[in-house]
Write a protein that holds these residues in place. Structure first.
Motif, PDB file in Angstrom:
ATOM      1  N   GLN A   1      39.973  14.942  48.065  1.00 15.19           N
ATOM      2  CA  GLN A   1      38.913  15.886  48.409  1.00 15.19           C
ATOM      3  C   GLN A   1      39.235  17.195  47.697  1.00 15.19           C
ATOM      4  O   GLN A   1      40.262  17.818  47.970  1.00 15.19           O
ATOM      5  CB  GLN A   1      38.862  16.104  49.925  1.00 15.19           C
ATOM      6  N   GLU A   2      38.376  17.589  46.756  1.00 16.15           N
ATOM      7  CA  GLU A   2      38.649  18.771  45.940  1.00 16.15           C
ATOM      8  C   GLU A   2      37.807  19.959  46.372  1.00 16.15           C
ATOM      9  O   GLU A   2      36.604  19.824  46.585  1.00 16.15           O
ATOM     10  CB  GLU A   2      38.318  18.495  44.469  1.00 16.15           C
ATOM     11  N   SER A   3      38.444  21.129  46.461  1.00 13.07           N
ATOM     12  CA  SER A   3      37.699  22.364  46.680  1.00 13.07           C
ATOM     13  C   SER A   3      37.536  23.082  45.341  1.00 13.07           C
ATOM     14  O   SER A   3      38.072  22.638  44.315  1.00 13.07           O
ATOM     15  CB  SER A   3      38.443  23.263  47.675  1.00 13.07           C
ATOM     16  N   TYR A   4      36.804  24.180  45.347  1.00 13.47           N
ATOM     17  CA  TYR A   4      36.545  24.947  44.121  1.00 13.47           C
ATOM     18  C   TYR A   4      37.198  26.320  44.209  1.00 13.47           C
ATOM     19  O   TYR A   4      37.326  26.887  45.298  1.00 13.47           O
ATOM     20  CB  TYR A   4      35.045  25.111  43.909  1.00 13.47           C
ATOM     21  N   LYS A   5      37.601  26.832  43.050  1.00 16.28           N
ATOM     22  CA  LYS A   5      38.188  28.167  43.015  1.00 16.28           C
ATOM     23  C   LYS A   5      37.566  28.993  41.884  1.00 16.28           C
ATOM     24  O   LYS A   5      37.067  28.448  40.897  1.00 16.28           O
ATOM     25  CB  LYS A   5      39.708  28.086  42.843  1.00 16.28           C
ATOM     26  N   LEU A   6      37.626  30.296  42.069  1.00 19.02           N
ATOM     27  CA  LEU A   6      37.185  31.224  41.033  1.00 19.02           C
ATOM     28  C   LEU A   6      38.356  31.463  40.091  1.00 19.02           C
ATOM     29  O   LEU A   6      39.468  31.777  40.544  1.00 19.02           O
ATOM     30  CB  LEU A   6      36.742  32.547  41.664  1.00 19.02           C
ATOM     31  N   VAL A   7      38.140  31.291  38.790  1.00 18.64           N
ATOM     32  CA  VAL A   7      39.199  31.535  37.819  1.00 18.64           C
ATOM     33  C   VAL A   7      38.851  32.789  37.008  1.00 18.64           C
ATOM     34  O   VAL A   7      37.741  32.924  36.496  1.00 18.64           O
ATOM     35  CB  VAL A   7      39.432  30.307  36.891  1.00 18.64           C
TER      36      VAL A   7
ATOM     37  N   ALA B   1      34.702  31.929  36.017  1.00 24.49           N
ATOM     38  CA  ALA B   1      34.107  30.615  36.274  1.00 24.49           C
ATOM     39  C   ALA B   1      34.569  30.076  37.620  1.00 24.49           C
ATOM     40  O   ALA B   1      35.572  30.518  38.178  1.00 24.49           O
ATOM     41  CB  ALA B   1      34.466  29.645  35.156  1.00 24.49           C
ATOM     42  N   VAL B   2      33.816  29.084  38.112  1.00 21.95           N
ATOM     43  CA  VAL B   2      34.192  28.336  39.305  1.00 21.95           C
ATOM     44  C   VAL B   2      34.512  26.917  38.867  1.00 21.95           C
ATOM     45  O   VAL B   2      33.686  26.256  38.224  1.00 21.95           O
ATOM     46  CB  VAL B   2      33.049  28.328  40.347  1.00 21.95           C
ATOM     47  N   ILE B   3      35.721  26.434  39.197  1.00 26.81           N
ATOM     48  CA  ILE B   3      36.142  25.099  38.771  1.00 26.81           C
ATOM     49  C   ILE B   3      36.771  24.350  39.946  1.00 26.81           C
ATOM     50  O   ILE B   3      37.249  24.964  40.900  1.00 26.81           O
ATOM     51  CB  ILE B   3      37.132  25.143  37.587  1.00 26.81           C
ATOM     52  N   PRO B   4      36.779  23.004  39.882  1.00 28.38           N
ATOM     53  CA  PRO B   4      37.420  22.213  40.951  1.00 28.38           C
ATOM     54  C   PRO B   4      38.935  22.313  40.878  1.00 28.38           C
ATOM     55  O   PRO B   4      39.514  22.585  39.820  1.00 28.38           O
ATOM     56  CB  PRO B   4      36.934  20.790  40.669  1.00 28.38           C
TER      57      PRO B   4
ATOM     58  N   TYR C   1      43.748  31.935  39.825  1.00 26.50           N
ATOM     59  CA  TYR C   1      42.812  31.082  40.555  1.00 26.50           C
ATOM     60  C   TYR C   1      42.686  31.606  41.984  1.00 26.50           C
ATOM     61  O   TYR C   1      43.682  31.709  42.705  1.00 26.50           O
ATOM     62  CB  TYR C   1      43.302  29.634  40.548  1.00 26.50           C
ATOM     63  N   ILE C   2      41.475  31.923  42.387  1.00 26.96           N
ATOM     64  CA  ILE C   2      41.235  32.608  43.659  1.00 26.96           C
ATOM     65  C   ILE C   2      40.390  31.735  44.581  1.00 26.96           C
ATOM     66  O   ILE C   2      39.339  31.219  44.177  1.00 26.96           O
ATOM     67  CB  ILE C   2      40.518  33.957  43.415  1.00 26.96           C
ATOM     68  N   SER C   3      40.839  31.575  45.826  1.00 23.22           N
ATOM     69  CA  SER C   3      40.080  30.795  46.809  1.00 23.22           C
ATOM     70  C   SER C   3      38.770  31.493  47.149  1.00 23.22           C
ATOM     71  O   SER C   3      38.708  32.731  47.215  1.00 23.22           O
ATOM     72  CB  SER C   3      40.905  30.613  48.087  1.00 23.22           C
ATOM     73  N   ILE C   4      37.727  30.683  47.364  1.00 23.98           N
ATOM     74  CA  ILE C   4      36.406  31.209  47.705  1.00 23.98           C
ATOM     75  C   ILE C   4      36.164  30.994  49.196  1.00 23.98           C
ATOM     76  O   ILE C   4      36.189  29.856  49.675  1.00 23.98           O
ATOM     77  CB  ILE C   4      35.302  30.513  46.879  1.00 23.98           C
TER      78      ILE C   4
END
Length: 285
Positions: A150-156, A225-228, A240-243
């Motif tokens: 299960q992948e979340s997304y982060k702001l890079v 960008a937002v990436i998995p 890489y920053i948690s949203i």
């Protein structure tokens, strides 16, 4: 006497519910699929499919033939294998382009080592595959699956970006940012809905074709960008920053499969058990 090849085409049409999808899966033209089905119908004196604008649906006779045909082809495969010890069973594998396959390389190795008689080949679309590593949202009902992750997304962002000192950001922080677009994102509409609800307009500076390119463009200072999570890498130039969201946005990566050679069934089950064990370890951290 019924030939084996038309039965393969019939099974593809039955499982896909579409002549077009069956042709794509079998790497042949649509007329070839249609001809094979008509040939079977003529030989057996029955109608195998009801045709409509929505596709094809098997008749009672079609349901009956499907069960007999799958059993026959499996027996045929087992017969060949019994008398040809070194023969290989071709297995078509699809890997979704925006999934970081390095995260799942051990799965490929497990399949290869547990079933030496399997010859894995990569195909261009999930319709052509018997086995797939894919986002569950993109999977048709023709497949069974085992969840892998299960992948979340982060702001890079770049390390010198104004947000780089933050470990978490909220959607409101997106207002003044310039983004590299990820047009292939399966959760794109979900993000757009959330930003629209907060009256946030996203500014895009350009599009990328894969996530490694996205990170390269961010590193060049052309946007954020937002990436998995699977594409997060050790890079001193990126942060890489948690949203933070009321309802987290995730994607479920699965190992999907159609009918598999018997030798692979236990392997798939073992992979699922291992994934569940890893989930427990992660949740306890």
């Amino acid at each position: 006497m019924i030939e084996v090849k038309p039965l393969h085409y019939f099974i593809a049409a039955y499982e896909e519910g579409s002549i077009t999808a069956a042709a794509l899966r079998c790497f042949i033209s649509q007329p070839s699929i249609t001809h094979a089905i008509k040939s079977l119908e003529s030989s057996l004196g029955v109608i195998l499919f009801e045709r409509s604008k929505q596709g094809i649906r098997p008749t009672i006779e079609g349901e009956k033939l499907y069960k007999l045909a799958t059993d026959l082809l499996l027996q045929n495969q087992q017969l060949e294998a019994a008398f040809t010890p070194n023969s290989k069973v071709e297995l078509h594998l699809y890997i979704q382009p925006d999934i970081n396959i390095e995260q799942y390389s051990d799965i490929i190795e497990t399949i290869k080592h547990s079933a030496p008689s399997i010859n894995l080949s990569i195909v261009d679309s999930v319709e052509q595959s018997q086995l797939a590593i894919i986002d569950e949202q993109l999977l048709s009902s023709k497949f069974q699956f085992k969840r892998l992750n299960q992948e979340s997304y982060k702001l890079v962002v770049r390390r010198d970006h104004a947000l780089a000192n933050n470990n978490k950001v909220r959607l409101e922080s997106f207002k003044d940012l310039e983004f590299i677009e990820r047009p292939y994102c399966t959760n794109r509409k979900v993000f757009e809905r959330l930003t629209n609800e907060k009256n946030i307009t996203i500014t895009y500076k350009g599009k990328a074709i894969h996530d490694l390119q996205i990170q390269g463009l961010v590193k060049l200072g052309l946007g954020v960008a937002v990436i998995p999570g699977s594409y997060i890498q050790q890079d001193h130039d990126l942060k890489y920053i948690s949203i933070v969201l009321d309802t987290p946005i995730t994607r479920s990566i699965v190992l999907a499969y159609r009918k598999l050679p018997n030798v692979l069934i236990k392997t798939i089950e073992a992979i699922q058990h291992r994934s569940m064990a890893l989930d427990k370890v992660k949740s306890s951290d």
